[in-house]
Design a protein around this motif. Structure first.
Motif, PDB file in Angstrom:
ATOM      1  N   GLY A 228       0.822  -1.202   0.000  1.00 39.43           N
ATOM      2  CA  GLY A 228       0.000   0.000   0.000  1.00 39.43           C
ATOM      3  C   GLY A 228       0.858   1.255   0.000  1.00 39.43           C
ATOM      4  O   GLY A 228       2.081   1.194  -0.163  1.00 39.43           O
ATOM      5  N   LYS A 229       0.230   2.379   0.194  1.00 44.53           N
ATOM      6  CA  LYS A 229       0.923   3.659   0.150  1.00 44.53           C
ATOM      7  C   LYS A 229       1.007   4.287   1.533  1.00 44.53           C
ATOM      8  O   LYS A 229       0.141   4.097   2.367  1.00 44.53           O
ATOM      9  CB  LYS A 229       0.201   4.605  -0.815  1.00 44.53           C
ATOM     10  CG  LYS A 229       0.225   4.135  -2.264  1.00 44.53           C
ATOM     11  CD  LYS A 229      -0.431   5.134  -3.184  1.00 44.53           C
ATOM     12  CE  LYS A 229      -0.364   4.676  -4.632  1.00 44.53           C
ATOM     13  NZ  LYS A 229      -1.007   5.648  -5.557  1.00 44.53           N
ATOM     14  N   ARG A 230       2.072   5.051   1.721  1.00 41.86           N
ATOM     15  CA  ARG A 230       2.289   5.751   2.982  1.00 41.86           C
ATOM     16  C   ARG A 230       2.157   7.254   2.746  1.00 41.86           C
ATOM     17  O   ARG A 230       2.885   7.829   1.963  1.00 41.86           O
ATOM     18  CB  ARG A 230       3.684   5.426   3.536  1.00 41.86           C
ATOM     19  CG  ARG A 230       3.821   4.006   4.043  1.00 41.86           C
ATOM     20  CD  ARG A 230       5.252   3.689   4.449  1.00 41.86           C
ATOM     21  NE  ARG A 230       5.810   4.688   5.351  1.00 41.86           N
ATOM     22  CZ  ARG A 230       5.572   4.721   6.670  1.00 41.86           C
ATOM     23  NH1 ARG A 230       4.780   3.827   7.218  1.00 41.86           N
ATOM     24  NH2 ARG A 230       6.129   5.650   7.430  1.00 41.86           N
ATOM     25  N   ARG A 231       1.234   7.858   3.447  1.00 45.49           N
ATOM     26  CA  ARG A 231       1.026   9.305   3.342  1.00 45.49           C
ATOM     27  C   ARG A 231       1.633  10.033   4.539  1.00 45.49           C
ATOM     28  O   ARG A 231       1.976  11.199   4.448  1.00 45.49           O
ATOM     29  CB  ARG A 231      -0.477   9.595   3.256  1.00 45.49           C
ATOM     30  CG  ARG A 231      -0.834  11.069   3.136  1.00 45.49           C
ATOM     31  CD  ARG A 231      -2.331  11.268   3.043  1.00 45.49           C
ATOM     32  NE  ARG A 231      -2.702  12.676   2.994  1.00 45.49           N
ATOM     33  CZ  ARG A 231      -2.737  13.421   1.907  1.00 45.49           C
ATOM     34  NH1 ARG A 231      -2.406  12.873   0.753  1.00 45.49           N
ATOM     35  NH2 ARG A 231      -3.084  14.690   1.945  1.00 45.49           N
ATOM     36  N   TRP A 232       1.796   9.295   5.640  1.00 46.12           N
ATOM     37  CA  TRP A 232       2.220   9.922   6.887  1.00 46.12           C
ATOM     38  C   TRP A 232       3.509   9.301   7.401  1.00 46.12           C
ATOM     39  O   TRP A 232       3.745   8.106   7.255  1.00 46.12           O
ATOM     40  CB  TRP A 232       1.120   9.797   7.950  1.00 46.12           C
ATOM     41  CG  TRP A 232      -0.224  10.206   7.430  1.00 46.12           C
ATOM     42  CD1 TRP A 232      -1.235   9.379   7.040  1.00 46.12           C
ATOM     43  CD2 TRP A 232      -0.682  11.541   7.194  1.00 46.12           C
ATOM     44  NE1 TRP A 232      -2.307  10.111   6.598  1.00 46.12           N
ATOM     45  CE2 TRP A 232      -2.001  11.444   6.678  1.00 46.12           C
ATOM     46  CE3 TRP A 232      -0.124  12.819   7.372  1.00 46.12           C
ATOM     47  CZ2 TRP A 232      -2.755  12.566   6.340  1.00 46.12           C
ATOM     48  CZ3 TRP A 232      -0.877  13.923   7.036  1.00 46.12           C
ATOM     49  CH2 TRP A 232      -2.171  13.799   6.530  1.00 46.12           C
TER      50      TRP A 232
ATOM     51  N   LYS B 155      -1.477  17.048  11.217  1.00 43.73           N
ATOM     52  CA  LYS B 155      -1.339  16.547   9.846  1.00 43.73           C
ATOM     53  C   LYS B 155      -0.095  17.116   9.175  1.00 43.73           C
ATOM     54  O   LYS B 155       0.659  16.400   8.510  1.00 43.73           O
ATOM     55  CB  LYS B 155      -2.569  16.911   9.026  1.00 43.73           C
ATOM     56  CG  LYS B 155      -3.817  16.122   9.362  1.00 43.73           C
ATOM     57  CD  LYS B 155      -4.957  16.560   8.448  1.00 43.73           C
ATOM     58  CE  LYS B 155      -6.236  15.812   8.723  1.00 43.73           C
ATOM     59  NZ  LYS B 155      -7.348  16.262   7.840  1.00 43.73           N
ATOM     60  N   GLN B 156       0.126  18.405   9.332  1.00 44.62           N
ATOM     61  CA  GLN B 156       1.281  19.044   8.701  1.00 44.62           C
ATOM     62  C   GLN B 156       2.592  18.491   9.258  1.00 44.62           C
ATOM     63  O   GLN B 156       3.580  18.358   8.528  1.00 44.62           O
ATOM     64  CB  GLN B 156       1.226  20.551   8.934  1.00 44.62           C
ATOM     65  CG  GLN B 156       0.091  21.237   8.180  1.00 44.62           C
ATOM     66  CD  GLN B 156      -0.035  22.711   8.544  1.00 44.62           C
ATOM     67  OE1 GLN B 156       0.481  23.177   9.577  1.00 44.62           O
ATOM     68  NE2 GLN B 156      -0.779  23.475   7.718  1.00 44.62           N
ATOM     69  N   ARG B 157       2.604  18.133  10.522  1.00 46.04           N
ATOM     70  CA  ARG B 157       3.824  17.632  11.136  1.00 46.04           C
ATOM     71  C   ARG B 157       4.182  16.237  10.634  1.00 46.04           C
ATOM     72  O   ARG B 157       5.368  15.887  10.534  1.00 46.04           O
ATOM     73  CB  ARG B 157       3.655  17.593  12.663  1.00 46.04           C
ATOM     74  CG  ARG B 157       4.949  17.269  13.409  1.00 46.04           C
ATOM     75  CD  ARG B 157       4.872  17.638  14.875  1.00 46.04           C
ATOM     76  NE  ARG B 157       3.900  16.821  15.587  1.00 46.04           N
ATOM     77  CZ  ARG B 157       2.804  17.279  16.155  1.00 46.04           C
ATOM     78  NH1 ARG B 157       2.521  18.571  16.096  1.00 46.04           N
ATOM     79  NH2 ARG B 157       1.971  16.471  16.788  1.00 46.04           N
ATOM     80  N   LEU B 158       3.182  15.415  10.296  1.00 47.15           N
ATOM     81  CA  LEU B 158       3.451  14.019   9.894  1.00 47.15           C
ATOM     82  C   LEU B 158       3.385  13.804   8.391  1.00 47.15           C
ATOM     83  O   LEU B 158       3.747  12.721   7.916  1.00 47.15           O
ATOM     84  CB  LEU B 158       2.439  13.088  10.572  1.00 47.15           C
ATOM     85  CG  LEU B 158       2.544  12.948  12.093  1.00 47.15           C
ATOM     86  CD1 LEU B 158       1.509  11.952  12.606  1.00 47.15           C
ATOM     87  CD2 LEU B 158       3.936  12.513  12.513  1.00 47.15           C
ATOM     88  N   PHE B 159       2.934  14.806   7.641  1.00 48.16           N
ATOM     89  CA  PHE B 159       2.772  14.624   6.200  1.00 48.16           C
ATOM     90  C   PHE B 159       4.121  14.401   5.530  1.00 48.16           C
ATOM     91  O   PHE B 159       5.096  15.087   5.806  1.00 48.16           O
ATOM     92  CB  PHE B 159       2.098  15.850   5.597  1.00 48.16           C
ATOM     93  CG  PHE B 159       1.858  15.752   4.117  1.00 48.16           C
ATOM     94  CD1 PHE B 159       0.924  14.861   3.619  1.00 48.16           C
ATOM     95  CD2 PHE B 159       2.595  16.505   3.218  1.00 48.16           C
ATOM     96  CE1 PHE B 159       0.667  14.746   2.255  1.00 48.16           C
ATOM     97  CE2 PHE B 159       2.369  16.400   1.858  1.00 48.16           C
ATOM     98  CZ  PHE B 159       1.425  15.520   1.367  1.00 48.16           C
ATOM     99  N   ILE B 160       4.169  13.381   4.645  1.00 42.66           N
ATOM    100  CA  ILE B 160       5.399  13.092   3.906  1.00 42.66           C
ATOM    101  C   ILE B 160       5.442  13.945   2.659  1.00 42.66           C
ATOM    102  O   ILE B 160       4.618  13.791   1.749  1.00 42.66           O
ATOM    103  CB  ILE B 160       5.473  11.599   3.503  1.00 42.66           C
ATOM    104  CG1 ILE B 160       5.515  10.709   4.755  1.00 42.66           C
ATOM    105  CG2 ILE B 160       6.708  11.337   2.640  1.00 42.66           C
ATOM    106  CD1 ILE B 160       5.513   9.220   4.460  1.00 42.66           C
ATOM    107  N   ASP B 161       6.377  14.883   2.593  1.00 41.27           N
ATOM    108  CA  ASP B 161       6.507  15.815   1.472  1.00 41.27           C
ATOM    109  C   ASP B 161       7.669  15.365   0.594  1.00 41.27           C
ATOM    110  O   ASP B 161       8.831  15.658   0.869  1.00 41.27           O
ATOM    111  CB  ASP B 161       6.741  17.231   2.005  1.00 41.27           C
ATOM    112  CG  ASP B 161       6.799  18.250   0.879  1.00 41.27           C
ATOM    113  OD1 ASP B 161       6.386  17.920  -0.232  1.00 41.27           O
ATOM    114  OD2 ASP B 161       7.246  19.378   1.140  1.00 41.27           O
ATOM    115  N   TYR B 162       7.346  14.635  -0.471  1.00 38.73           N
ATOM    116  CA  TYR B 162       8.412  14.134  -1.357  1.00 38.73           C
ATOM    117  C   TYR B 162       8.908  15.243  -2.282  1.00 38.73           C
ATOM    118  O   TYR B 162       8.142  16.031  -2.775  1.00 38.73           O
ATOM    119  CB  TYR B 162       7.886  12.970  -2.199  1.00 38.73           C
ATOM    120  CG  TYR B 162       7.653  11.738  -1.387  1.00 38.73           C
ATOM    121  CD1 TYR B 162       8.731  10.999  -0.872  1.00 38.73           C
ATOM    122  CD2 TYR B 162       6.373  11.286  -1.088  1.00 38.73           C
ATOM    123  CE1 TYR B 162       8.523   9.867  -0.132  1.00 38.73           C
ATOM    124  CE2 TYR B 162       6.153  10.149  -0.350  1.00 38.73           C
ATOM    125  CZ  TYR B 162       7.252   9.441   0.128  1.00 38.73           C
ATOM    126  OH  TYR B 162       7.047   8.307   0.857  1.00 38.73           O
TER     127      TYR B 162
END
Length: 315
Positions: A236-240, A308-315
Protein backbone atom coordinates in the motif's frame (compact mmCIF):
# COMPACT_ATOMS: atom_id res chain seq x y z
CA UNK A 1 12.02 19.81 4.03
CA UNK A 2 10.91 17.31 6.67
CA UNK A 3 13.13 14.32 7.36
CA UNK A 4 11.16 11.16 6.68
CA UNK A 5 11.57 8.39 9.20
CA UNK A 6 11.91 5.11 7.33
CA UNK A 7 9.65 2.31 8.56
CA UNK A 8 11.17 -0.75 10.14
CA UNK A 9 12.30 -3.42 7.73
CA UNK A 10 10.93 -6.94 7.67
CA UNK A 11 14.20 -8.60 8.51
CA UNK A 12 13.35 -11.03 11.28
CA UNK A 13 12.91 -14.67 10.36
CA UNK A 14 9.58 -16.15 11.38
CA UNK A 15 9.60 -18.68 14.21
CA UNK A 16 9.35 -22.25 13.03
CA UNK A 17 6.13 -24.09 13.84
CA UNK A 18 8.23 -26.96 15.20
CA UNK A 19 10.04 -24.69 17.66
CA UNK A 20 6.90 -23.20 19.15
CA UNK A 21 5.45 -24.34 22.44
CA UNK A 22 1.87 -25.28 21.63
CA UNK A 23 -0.69 -25.28 24.40
CA UNK A 24 -4.12 -26.79 24.87
CA UNK A 25 -5.61 -23.38 24.12
CA UNK A 26 -3.76 -23.23 20.79
CA UNK A 27 -5.22 -26.61 19.83
CA UNK A 28 -8.75 -25.55 20.79
CA UNK A 29 -8.51 -22.36 18.72
CA UNK A 30 -6.99 -24.21 15.76
CA UNK A 31 -9.68 -26.90 15.87
CA UNK A 32 -12.47 -24.29 16.09
CA UNK A 33 -11.16 -22.33 13.09
CA UNK A 34 -10.49 -25.55 11.19
CA UNK A 35 -14.13 -26.62 11.58
CA UNK A 36 -15.60 -23.35 10.30
CA UNK A 37 -13.19 -23.34 7.34
CA UNK A 38 -14.00 -26.94 6.42
CA UNK A 39 -17.73 -26.24 6.64
CA UNK A 40 -17.32 -23.60 3.92
CA UNK A 41 -16.52 -26.38 1.44
CA UNK A 42 -20.16 -27.42 1.63
CA UNK A 43 -21.48 -23.88 1.11
CA UNK A 44 -21.98 -24.16 -2.70
CA UNK A 45 -24.13 -27.26 -2.18
CA UNK A 46 -26.39 -25.41 0.27
CA UNK A 47 -26.63 -22.07 -1.51
CA UNK A 48 -29.92 -20.18 -1.36
CA UNK A 49 -30.46 -16.48 -1.88
CA UNK A 50 -32.05 -16.04 1.59
CA UNK A 51 -29.00 -17.73 3.17
CA UNK A 52 -26.66 -15.50 1.17
CA UNK A 53 -28.59 -12.37 2.24
CA UNK A 54 -28.45 -13.44 5.89
CA UNK A 55 -24.69 -14.01 5.61
CA UNK A 56 -24.18 -10.62 3.95
CA UNK A 57 -26.31 -8.81 6.55
CA UNK A 58 -24.48 -10.45 9.45
CA UNK A 59 -21.13 -9.77 7.76
CA UNK A 60 -22.00 -6.09 7.48
CA UNK A 61 -23.35 -5.80 11.04
CA UNK A 62 -20.60 -7.69 12.84
CA UNK A 63 -17.79 -6.30 10.67
CA UNK A 64 -18.99 -2.73 11.00
CA UNK A 65 -19.30 -3.14 14.77
CA UNK A 66 -15.75 -4.53 15.03
CA UNK A 67 -14.55 -1.31 13.41
CA UNK A 68 -16.87 1.15 15.16
CA UNK A 69 -17.17 -0.49 18.57
CA UNK A 70 -14.14 -2.66 19.36
CA UNK A 71 -11.63 -0.55 17.47
CA UNK A 72 -12.62 3.10 17.45
CA UNK A 73 -14.83 3.30 20.53
CA UNK A 74 -13.34 0.83 23.01
CA UNK A 75 -9.67 0.49 22.01
CA UNK A 76 -8.96 4.13 21.15
CA UNK A 77 -11.84 6.03 22.79
CA UNK A 78 -12.29 8.09 19.60
CA UNK A 79 -15.81 9.02 20.63
CA UNK A 80 -18.28 8.42 23.44
CA UNK A 81 -21.63 6.62 23.40
CA UNK A 82 -24.39 6.10 25.94
CA UNK A 83 -23.72 2.83 27.76
CA UNK A 84 -26.75 1.11 26.27
CA UNK A 85 -25.58 1.85 22.71
CA UNK A 86 -21.95 1.05 23.58
CA UNK A 87 -22.92 -2.37 24.94
CA UNK A 88 -25.24 -3.13 22.02
CA UNK A 89 -22.56 -2.42 19.40
CA UNK A 90 -19.96 -4.38 21.37
CA UNK A 91 -22.33 -7.35 21.63
CA UNK A 92 -22.87 -7.30 17.86
CA UNK A 93 -19.09 -7.16 17.33
CA UNK A 94 -18.57 -10.14 19.63
CA UNK A 95 -20.38 -12.35 17.10
CA UNK A 96 -17.55 -11.88 14.58
CA UNK A 97 -15.65 -14.68 16.42
CA UNK A 98 -12.58 -12.47 16.77
CA UNK A 99 -12.50 -12.43 20.55
CA UNK A 100 -14.44 -10.82 23.33
CA UNK A 101 -14.09 -7.06 23.93
CA UNK A 102 -11.54 -7.41 26.75
CA UNK A 103 -9.26 -9.73 24.79
CA UNK A 104 -9.59 -7.89 21.46
CA UNK A 105 -8.95 -4.43 22.92
CA UNK A 106 -6.05 -5.67 25.05
CA UNK A 107 -4.29 -7.21 22.03
CA UNK A 108 -4.90 -4.15 19.87
CA UNK A 109 -3.60 -1.69 22.45
CA UNK A 110 -0.47 -3.80 22.77
CA UNK A 111 -0.11 -3.75 18.98
CA UNK A 112 -0.06 0.04 18.96
CA UNK A 113 2.28 0.28 21.94
CA UNK A 114 4.89 -2.03 20.36
CA UNK A 115 3.95 -1.81 16.67
CA UNK A 116 6.24 -3.79 14.34
CA UNK A 117 8.67 -4.79 17.06
CA UNK A 118 9.26 -8.19 18.66
CA UNK A 119 6.63 -7.30 21.30
CA UNK A 120 3.96 -6.66 18.68
CA UNK A 121 1.36 -9.48 18.92
CA UNK A 122 0.98 -9.74 15.13
CA UNK A 123 3.66 -8.02 13.09
CA UNK A 124 4.80 -9.18 9.62
CA UNK A 125 8.40 -8.88 10.78
CA UNK A 126 7.82 -12.51 11.83
CA UNK A 127 6.35 -13.41 8.44
CA UNK A 128 3.18 -12.73 6.47
CA UNK A 129 1.25 -15.75 7.72
CA UNK A 130 2.20 -15.06 11.32
CA UNK A 131 0.75 -11.55 11.10
CA UNK A 132 -2.30 -12.85 9.23
CA UNK A 133 -3.43 -15.80 11.33
CA UNK A 134 -0.83 -18.09 12.94
CA UNK A 135 -0.24 -15.63 15.80
CA UNK A 136 -3.58 -16.90 17.13
CA UNK A 137 -2.01 -20.33 17.67
CA UNK A 138 0.96 -18.94 19.60
CA UNK A 139 -0.74 -18.17 22.92
CA UNK A 140 2.37 -18.95 24.98
CA UNK A 141 4.35 -16.11 23.38
CA UNK A 142 1.26 -13.93 22.95
CA UNK A 143 0.69 -14.06 26.70
CA UNK A 144 4.28 -12.99 27.36
CA UNK A 145 3.81 -10.01 25.04
CA UNK A 146 0.40 -8.79 26.17
CA UNK A 147 0.24 -10.00 29.79
CA UNK A 148 3.86 -9.93 31.03
CA UNK A 149 2.88 -9.04 34.60
CA UNK A 150 0.65 -12.10 34.84
CA UNK A 151 2.77 -14.62 32.98
CA UNK A 152 3.50 -17.23 35.65
CA UNK A 153 2.20 -20.76 35.14
CA UNK A 154 -0.09 -20.47 32.15
CA UNK A 155 -1.23 -24.09 32.39
CA UNK A 156 -3.04 -23.49 35.68
CA UNK A 157 -5.69 -21.14 34.35
CA UNK A 158 -9.23 -22.39 34.96
CA UNK A 159 -11.41 -22.18 31.87
CA UNK A 160 -15.11 -22.57 31.17
CA UNK A 161 -16.09 -24.37 27.96
CA UNK A 162 -17.71 -21.09 26.88
CA UNK A 163 -14.50 -19.05 27.21
CA UNK A 164 -12.44 -18.62 24.05
CA UNK A 165 -9.73 -16.01 24.05
CA UNK A 166 -6.17 -16.13 22.91
CA UNK A 167 -4.15 -15.41 26.05
CA UNK A 168 -3.46 -17.33 29.23
CA UNK A 169 -2.86 -14.39 31.53
CA UNK A 170 -4.83 -11.40 32.65
CA UNK A 171 -3.88 -8.25 30.71
CA UNK A 172 -3.22 -5.02 32.58
CA UNK A 173 -4.07 -2.58 29.77
CA UNK A 174 -7.87 -2.98 29.76
CA UNK A 175 -8.81 -2.16 33.33
CA UNK A 176 -11.40 0.31 32.04
CA UNK A 177 -13.31 -2.63 30.52
CA UNK A 178 -12.60 -5.11 33.30
CA UNK A 179 -14.35 -2.80 35.78
CA UNK A 180 -17.63 -3.19 33.87
CA UNK A 181 -19.90 -6.17 34.57
CA UNK A 182 -21.09 -6.42 30.97
CA UNK A 183 -17.61 -6.94 29.52
CA UNK A 184 -16.65 -9.43 32.24
CA UNK A 185 -19.83 -11.38 31.45
CA UNK A 186 -19.07 -11.53 27.71
CA UNK A 187 -15.49 -12.52 28.55
CA UNK A 188 -16.65 -15.48 30.65
CA UNK A 189 -19.46 -16.66 28.36
CA UNK A 190 -18.02 -15.70 24.99
CA UNK A 191 -18.45 -18.88 22.97
CA UNK A 192 -21.96 -19.48 24.33
CA UNK A 193 -23.28 -16.51 22.33
CA UNK A 194 -21.98 -18.00 19.07
CA UNK A 195 -23.62 -21.31 19.86
CA UNK A 196 -26.95 -19.60 20.54
CA UNK A 197 -26.78 -17.62 17.28
CA UNK A 198 -25.90 -20.78 15.33
CA UNK A 199 -28.89 -22.60 16.85
CA UNK A 200 -31.16 -19.66 16.00
CA UNK A 201 -29.99 -19.60 12.39
CA UNK A 202 -30.50 -23.35 12.05
CA UNK A 203 -33.99 -23.13 13.51
CA UNK A 204 -34.94 -20.31 11.11
CA UNK A 205 -33.37 -21.49 7.86
CA UNK A 206 -31.88 -24.93 8.37
CA UNK A 207 -28.43 -25.98 7.15
CA UNK A 208 -28.09 -23.22 4.49
CA UNK A 209 -28.56 -20.49 7.11
CA UNK A 210 -26.16 -22.24 9.48
CA UNK A 211 -23.38 -22.72 6.93
CA UNK A 212 -23.70 -19.34 5.23
CA UNK A 213 -24.78 -17.21 8.20
CA UNK A 214 -22.18 -18.69 10.55
CA UNK A 215 -19.27 -20.40 8.80
CA UNK A 216 -18.95 -18.51 5.50
CA UNK A 217 -19.66 -15.17 7.12
CA UNK A 218 -17.14 -15.74 9.93
CA UNK A 219 -14.37 -17.01 7.64
CA UNK A 220 -14.68 -14.19 5.10
CA UNK A 221 -14.87 -11.46 7.75
CA UNK A 222 -12.03 -13.02 9.72
CA UNK A 223 -9.62 -13.00 6.77
CA UNK A 224 -10.67 -9.50 5.70
CA UNK A 225 -9.97 -8.25 9.24
CA UNK A 226 -6.67 -10.13 9.43
CA UNK A 227 -5.62 -8.47 6.17
CA UNK A 228 -5.35 -5.25 8.17
CA UNK A 229 -2.60 -6.90 10.26
CA UNK A 230 -0.80 -8.48 7.32
CA UNK A 231 -1.55 -6.79 3.97
CA UNK A 232 -1.78 -3.27 5.42
CA UNK A 233 1.67 -3.61 6.97
CA UNK A 234 3.24 -4.79 3.69
CA UNK A 235 1.43 -3.44 0.60
CA UNK A 236 0.00 0.00 0.00
CA UNK A 237 0.92 3.66 0.15
CA UNK A 238 2.29 5.75 2.98
CA UNK A 239 1.03 9.31 3.34
CA UNK A 240 2.22 9.92 6.89
CA UNK A 241 5.63 9.69 8.51
CA UNK A 242 5.00 6.97 11.08
CA UNK A 243 7.69 4.77 12.65
CA UNK A 244 6.09 1.51 11.57
CA UNK A 245 5.20 -0.52 8.48
CA UNK A 246 1.58 0.64 8.21
CA UNK A 247 0.17 1.24 4.72
CA UNK A 248 -3.05 2.56 3.20
CA UNK A 249 -4.66 -0.16 1.09
CA UNK A 250 -7.85 0.83 -0.75
CA UNK A 251 -9.13 -2.73 -1.26
CA UNK A 252 -8.90 -3.58 2.44
CA UNK A 253 -10.40 -0.18 3.19
CA UNK A 254 -13.42 -1.07 1.08
CA UNK A 255 -13.87 -4.60 2.44
CA UNK A 256 -13.11 -3.81 6.09
CA UNK A 257 -15.33 -0.74 6.61
CA UNK A 258 -12.47 1.77 6.43
CA UNK A 259 -9.88 -0.21 8.37
CA UNK A 260 -7.61 -0.43 5.33
CA UNK A 261 -6.60 3.23 5.63
CA UNK A 262 -4.11 1.90 8.11
CA UNK A 263 -1.30 4.40 7.71
CA UNK A 264 -3.85 7.12 8.42
CA UNK A 265 -4.89 5.26 11.54
CA UNK A 266 -1.37 4.72 12.86
CA UNK A 267 -0.55 8.37 12.28
CA UNK A 268 -3.63 9.52 14.21
CA UNK A 269 -4.63 6.68 16.53
CA UNK A 270 -7.15 8.83 18.38
CA UNK A 271 -9.09 9.78 15.24
CA UNK A 272 -12.60 8.40 14.73
CA UNK A 273 -12.12 8.90 11.01
CA UNK A 274 -9.71 6.62 9.14
CA UNK A 275 -10.48 7.64 5.55
CA UNK A 276 -9.21 11.21 5.78
CA UNK A 277 -9.71 12.06 2.10
CA UNK A 278 -13.18 12.36 0.58
CA UNK A 279 -12.47 9.47 -1.79
CA UNK A 280 -11.24 7.13 0.96
CA UNK A 281 -14.35 5.06 1.64
CA UNK A 282 -14.86 4.60 5.37
CA UNK A 283 -18.19 3.05 6.38
CA UNK A 284 -17.14 3.11 10.03
CA UNK A 285 -16.76 6.88 9.89
CA UNK A 286 -20.08 7.31 8.06
CA UNK A 287 -21.78 5.37 10.86
CA UNK A 288 -20.17 7.54 13.53
CA UNK A 289 -21.22 10.68 11.66
CA UNK A 290 -24.83 9.49 11.64
CA UNK A 291 -24.65 8.73 15.36
CA UNK A 292 -23.15 12.18 15.91
CA UNK A 293 -25.84 13.86 13.81
CA UNK A 294 -28.64 12.34 15.88
CA UNK A 295 -26.92 13.30 19.11
CA UNK A 296 -25.80 9.82 20.18
CA UNK A 297 -22.03 10.00 19.55
CA UNK A 298 -20.23 12.67 21.58
CA UNK A 299 -16.66 14.00 21.81
CA UNK A 300 -15.78 12.73 18.33
CA UNK A 301 -12.03 13.16 17.84
CA UNK A 302 -10.35 14.15 14.56
CA UNK A 303 -6.72 15.01 13.71
CA UNK A 304 -5.81 18.68 13.81
CA UNK A 305 -4.34 20.55 10.84
CA UNK A 306 -1.09 21.09 12.77
CA UNK A 307 -0.76 17.38 13.51
CA UNK A 308 -1.34 16.55 9.85
CA UNK A 309 1.28 19.04 8.70
CA UNK A 310 3.82 17.63 11.14
CA UNK A 311 3.45 14.02 9.89
CA UNK A 312 2.77 14.62 6.20
CA UNK A 313 5.40 13.09 3.91
CA UNK A 314 6.51 15.82 1.47
CA UNK A 315 8.41 14.13 -1.36
Amino acid sequence: MQTVQKPKAMGKSPRSFKRRKYTKLDKIIFFSLFIVHIACIFAPFHFTWPAFCVAFALYFITGLCISVSYHRNLAHKSFKLPKSMEYFLAYCAAHALQGDPIDWVSTHRCHHQFVDTEKDPHSPIEGFWFSHITWLFDSYNLTKKVCPNYFTDFQKVDRSIFIWFSKHGRPDNVRDLEKQTFYRFIHKTYFLHHILLAILLYQVGGLPFLIWGTCVRIVVLMHVTFMVNSVCHIWGKRRWNTKDLSRNNWLVGLLAFGEGWHNNHHAFEYSARFGLQWWQIDFGWYTIRVLQAIGVAKNVKLPSTIHKQRLFIDY
